[in-house]
Structure formats: structure tokens, C-alpha cells
Motif scaffolding. Sequence first.
Motif, short mmCIF file in Angstrom:
data_model
loop_
_atom_site.label_atom_id
_atom_site.label_comp_id
_atom_site.label_asym_id
_atom_site.label_seq_id
_atom_site.Cartn_x
_atom_site.Cartn_y
_atom_site.Cartn_z
N ASP A 1 0.80 -1.09 0.00
CA ASP A 1 0.04 -0.03 -0.05
C ASP A 1 0.86 1.21 0.09
O ASP A 1 1.74 1.43 0.91
CB ASP A 1 -0.85 0.11 1.25
N THR A 2 0.52 2.20 -1.11
CA THR A 2 1.46 3.40 -0.79
C THR A 2 1.04 3.99 0.13
O THR A 2 1.62 5.25 0.33
CB THR A 2 1.28 4.25 -2.35
N LYS A 3 -0.31 4.16 0.66
CA LYS A 3 -0.84 5.06 1.63
C LYS A 3 -0.09 5.10 2.80
O LYS A 3 0.26 6.09 3.37
CB LYS A 3 -2.36 4.80 2.01
N GLN A 4 0.52 3.93 3.28
CA GLN A 4 1.26 3.93 4.58
C GLN A 4 2.69 4.58 4.28
O GLN A 4 3.05 5.21 5.16
CB GLN A 4 1.51 2.52 4.85
N MET A 5 3.16 4.26 3.07
CA MET A 5 4.47 4.82 2.97
C MET A 5 4.37 6.55 2.72
O MET A 5 5.27 7.16 3.45
CB MET A 5 4.81 4.42 1.24
N MET A 6 3.33 6.89 2.12
CA MET A 6 3.00 8.50 2.17
C MET A 6 2.77 8.92 3.57
O MET A 6 3.40 10.05 3.82
CB MET A 6 1.95 8.62 1.22
N SER A 7 2.12 8.33 4.39
CA SER A 7 1.76 8.85 5.67
C SER A 7 2.97 8.90 6.57
O SER A 7 3.29 9.82 7.27
CB SER A 7 0.85 7.93 6.28
N SER A 8 3.96 7.91 6.45
CA SER A 8 5.14 7.95 7.26
C SER A 8 6.09 9.06 6.58
O SER A 8 6.71 9.59 7.41
CB SER A 8 5.73 6.64 7.18
N PHE A 9 5.99 9.15 5.35
CA PHE A 9 6.85 10.14 4.93
C PHE A 9 6.36 11.43 5.18
O PHE A 9 7.25 12.66 5.68
CB PHE A 9 6.87 9.98 3.36
N MET A 10 5.08 11.89 4.97
CA MET A 10 4.47 13.03 5.48
C MET A 10 5.01 13.26 7.00
O MET A 10 5.16 14.60 7.24
CB MET A 10 2.88 13.08 5.38
N LEU A 11 4.76 12.14 7.98
CA LEU A 11 5.13 12.51 9.24
C LEU A 11 6.51 12.99 9.62
O LEU A 11 6.67 13.80 10.21
CB LEU A 11 4.70 11.24 10.09
N SER A 12 7.46 12.30 8.92
CA SER A 12 8.61 12.64 8.92
C SER A 12 8.96 14.07 8.70
O SER A 12 9.75 14.72 8.98
CB SER A 12 9.64 11.60 8.01
N ILE A 13 8.38 14.45 7.51
CA ILE A 13 8.54 15.82 6.88
C ILE A 13 8.06 16.88 7.92
O ILE A 13 8.91 17.67 8.21
CB ILE A 13 8.21 15.97 5.47
N SER A 14 6.99 16.34 8.44
CA SER A 14 6.26 17.36 9.45
C SER A 14 7.05 17.46 10.78
O SER A 14 7.15 18.70 11.41
CB SER A 14 4.95 17.03 9.72
N ALA A 15 7.82 16.34 11.09
CA ALA A 15 8.70 16.45 12.15
C ALA A 15 9.75 17.44 11.96
O ALA A 15 10.15 18.18 12.67
CB ALA A 15 8.98 14.98 12.69
N VAL A 16 10.51 17.52 10.90
CA VAL A 16 11.49 18.21 10.58
C VAL A 16 11.10 19.61 10.59
O VAL A 16 11.78 20.50 11.14
CB VAL A 16 12.14 17.74 9.14
N VAL A 17 9.91 19.93 9.80
CA VAL A 17 9.53 21.22 9.80
C VAL A 17 8.97 21.81 11.18
O VAL A 17 9.65 22.93 11.62
CB VAL A 17 8.29 21.41 8.94
N MET A 18 8.51 21.15 12.11
CA MET A 18 8.06 21.53 13.37
C MET A 18 9.25 21.65 14.32
O MET A 18 9.38 22.61 14.99
CB MET A 18 7.21 20.44 14.23
N SER A 19 10.16 20.75 14.06
CA SER A 19 11.32 21.02 15.09
C SER A 19 12.26 22.33 14.61
O SER A 19 13.02 22.90 15.30
CB SER A 19 12.47 20.07 14.99
N TYR A 20 12.14 22.76 13.33
CA TYR A 20 12.51 23.88 12.93
C TYR A 20 12.00 25.18 13.21
O TYR A 20 12.34 26.29 13.56
CB TYR A 20 13.11 23.99 11.56
N LEU A 21 10.56 25.09 13.47
CA LEU A 21 9.91 26.07 13.65
C LEU A 21 9.95 26.63 15.09
O LEU A 21 9.82 27.84 15.24
CB LEU A 21 8.31 25.87 13.25
N GLN A 22 10.11 25.38 15.84
CA GLN A 22 10.29 25.78 17.38
C GLN A 22 11.83 26.34 17.72
O GLN A 22 12.63 26.04 17.25
CB GLN A 22 9.81 24.65 18.16
#
Lengths: 490, 92
Positions: free
Chosen positions: B71-92
Amino acid sequence: MKNLYIFIAVLFIPWSFSLAKYDEFEDGDDIMEYDDNDFAEFEDVSEDTVTESPQRIITTEDDEEEATVELEGQDENQEDFDDADTQEGDTESEPYDDEEFEGYEEKPDASHSKNKDPITIVNVVSVTFPQVPAHLQNSWESYYMEILMVTGLLAYIMNYIIGKNKNNRLAHAWFNTHRELLESNFALVGDDGTNKEATSTGKLNQENEHIYNLWCSGRVCCEGMLIQLKFLKRQDLLNVLARMMRPASDQVQIKVTMNDEDMDTYVFAVGTRKALVRLQKEMQDLSEFCSDKPKSGAKYGLPDSLAILSEMGEVTEGMMDAKMIHFLTHYADKIDSVQFSDQFSGPKLMQEEGQLTKLPETKKTLLFTFNVPGSGNTSPKDMESLLPLMSMVIYSIDKAKKFRLNREGKQKADKNRARVEENFLKLTHVQRQEAAQSRREEKKRAEKERIMNEEDPEKQRRLEEAALRREQKKLEKKQMKMKQIKVKAM
Amino acid sequence: MADPRRPGKVARYKPPATETNPALEDPTPDYMNLLGMVFSMCGLMLKLKWCAWIAVYCSFISFANSRSSEDTKQMMSSFMLSISAVVMSYLQ
């Protein structure tokens, strides 16, 4: 009197110069109060807000004094000057120009005379650069981790694209080389199982970025042949780096499923010693039927690198004919393992104690594993060298059909299979007993429930009597059996 | 040589059942997926930038090793989660 004034003026010069550095100094006002006329020129004009102090009231003192003491060019004080002042200031303004003090609005010092270097004023208003913490700096150095990470990611993506394309090229090179041979032997070349009709797709199935499948079917002797091109994970950078430590090669795995009537009952394997040892441990059929260690094939003229695992000597004799030996000798470097088995069921299944109640399903199979030459650094041209190996596969299929065990061999084989089955049954005996016991209890419970649910009391009584009679009969039977066994034992 | 082909004896391709043979499956994409999610949660909660970056790497590795049937959905969801983690850690 005049001398006194000069003396006081000289005293005031350094004093007010030192005080010019401090904004809080408010003595300028005090000075103002003393004597407007006498000390007007010694007023401290360090205060920006103090606008009264910079009033330049030119006294009637000597022009010389005025020339030395009067400070020209204070920007905000210019407005306060009377016309008389400015006129006066203009004439005596040689060392201090207005422009010199532009921008230095804080502390223009009234007492700065020709003795004081105007540059010293700069020190008063000099700006010191405090240490800015690293994470607030806007230089490249503070972002070195981010740059490193992004570079790593870009490298990974580049490697992914390059690796994927290389594997794709290798797969298609292999297929193009082998297409003719396959199409001349099989009616159906390439099937992904999704089409309604069984038509040749003529294409490889891409399972992964590094695994390609091809299903061929429609031939005498065999049900079908599944070819798996198991390439190295060139698309994964981690794998590429791991392979630098431990070289590995691409593999081609061919699994031919034979028809039941087209293969006799035997288990046989030939390949590199390392591969055979591994297979003997992993594979269910090899571990059960070929209990001896892999033997050297030198007796048949095989190179030292190859070894043989066989159920019985007759099988080896039958398999090792001239053509087979020719194949094995010439392409020994590319052969990893060859396995012919009528009891093939795949690798040993790791199951818990109580779960194995049935022997795994077996299929008559021929298994070939070939190593692509190049040990990782393969080029599409290397695929051509695998073509003779495919010929060997086709030959093996025909050979497996032709080869039949003689009577003795067949008996031996049957005995072996019976032995294996018995062993298996013994192992699972306890589980099967328990399963049978539980089934019997279920039956009894169901019957009792039926009797209880019966509304009619007459029927109930009759059913209970019937159940009792049945139980009595069973007991009698058991007793008879016990007696018989005792008699036999005696 | 007689033509060995038998069009009448064609059998359809059946994908091998991987549920019965778990040993044949490559566990790498599943492990990397899990690791990626763990690292991205660490990066988000503990505000660690390096955790978030490693999560991005893990999701990339998981994607590279994944099977096409997955399933590509799981792949995309984990990818998006990691990108958001990077973005959030830089915004703070």
C-alpha cells in the motif's frame, strides 16, 4: 582677574571632557546658574535634552578665549544659536567644521579645544559588536548539519534513480537474450495472473525495484516455470555501502513445477558446497531425505567446487550423464545450486509445538539458482552468458521426465517416504490424540444438550436409554480389545 | 525436434502466498517504517532536529525497499509524518 579666568578655563577643559562621556551629567545646568556671562563657554553641552545649556552667549571676553573654548558644530545646538553667535562661530570655526560632527549628536563637547583630537569623540560614541550567539548568525557555518543532511538525501535519491535504472536495464537485457529460447519452448511466456484470458504478455513482472518475475507455461512435462531475477538492491544506498564490505552477486532463480506423472520419486541436489550445506539445513525435503553430508563430485568429473547431495546412489548415477556433466563443468562458476525433488515443500516452517498436525503439501519441483557473473558489477552483456544455463534447465526438464528408478530404487524410495511419514505421525501423535479426545467430548456434550432440550418426557427417557446402551457397548468393546492384547502378549 | 509447446496445457500464474512463508519476505521496509515513525515522534515531542532528519532517512529507505504490491498510503503517511517532524522542529 583675567589670569584667574584663564586658569579656571584651563581647569575646566579636562574636567568637562571627562564628563562629556556621561549622559547623566547635569552640571551643565549648574554652570549656567553660576554666571551666565563668565562661564557660558564652559558649559557642558553633553546633554541632548538640555537645550538651555548649549546657549552660546558670547561674552565680552577676549576673542582669543572664545576662539579656544567655543565649540562649533553641534548640530542640535545650531538652532539655539543667535545670529550673533553663528556669525561669531563662523569666523572662529577653523579647526571644527560643522560637518565634522554630523552624526555625532550625542555628546558634542563644549570643552573640546584645539588640544583635543576630534577623533576622540568617536570613542565616546563607538559601537561595540557584542558576541552574537551562533544560532542567530546568518552564516553558512551555523547550518552545516542541515546542509549535510540535505546533501545525504540528495545522494540517496540520485542513487535510487541510478540503481533502479540499472536493474531495469539488466532485467530487460536478460529477457531479450532469453526470449527466443523461452518462446520456442513455452506456449505462454509472461503472465501476471490478472488478465481474464491466458495470453502471453511477453513482459517481465516487476515485483520490486530489484526483483523481476516471469511465468512460463504450456509445455510437455511441466506445469509451469517461474523465473525470478533477484538483483542486488542497487536502489538502496545503505545496501550499496554494505556490499562494499561484503560482495554479493545477482541471482537468477528458476522453479519448474513438474506434472505428477512426469517425474519419479527422488530427491537430488548438486551445487557449491556452501550452498548445499545451507540448503540441507533450511529445506524440508533435503533435510529429511538426504541425511548424509554433501559428497564431492570428483568421481563424475565435476570440479572441486561442486558437491552432490542425493537420496541414493542410483539417482546420482542416473542424473550424472555426459551432457549434464558437461553443463556443470563448463558453467560451474555460475551455478549456485540445482535441486530435483518430488517432495519439495519449501523451507522448513518454524511452527510451535502444538500446531503441526499435517504434513506440508509437496510438489514435484526442479529448482535452479544461478549467480550472474560480475559479482555485483554486472553489465547487460553478462546476461548473454546465462543463455546456456537456460538450455541446461530445458534439458533437465526432459531428463527428469525420462529418468525412472528401477524396481530396487523405487522400493527404497517408497520405504524412505513411509519412514518420514511415520516419524512425522509419531511426533504429532500426542497432538492428534488430544484433538480426537476433544472432538469426542464435543459430541457427547451436543448429545446431552439435545436430550435436555427434548420437551416430550417420553422421548427424553428413550434417548437417555439409547445413549446408555451405546456407552455400555463401547466399554465392552474396549474390554475385549484389552483381553485380546493380553492373550497376544502371552 | 518436436515442438514441446502445448497451448492446451497452460496454467495461470499464481502469486506465491507470502502468509504461509514469512521467512521469504524481506522485513526491511516494515522495520524502517516503524523506525521512521518512532524517530519522527521523538523529534516532535522532544524537539530534537537530528531525530526528525533520521526519520526522513528511514522513510526514504523504507520506500526504496518496498514491494510494489504494498500500500502506498502507508508509505506516504510515514513520509509526511517525518517531513512534518523536520518542519516542526525547525519552527520551534
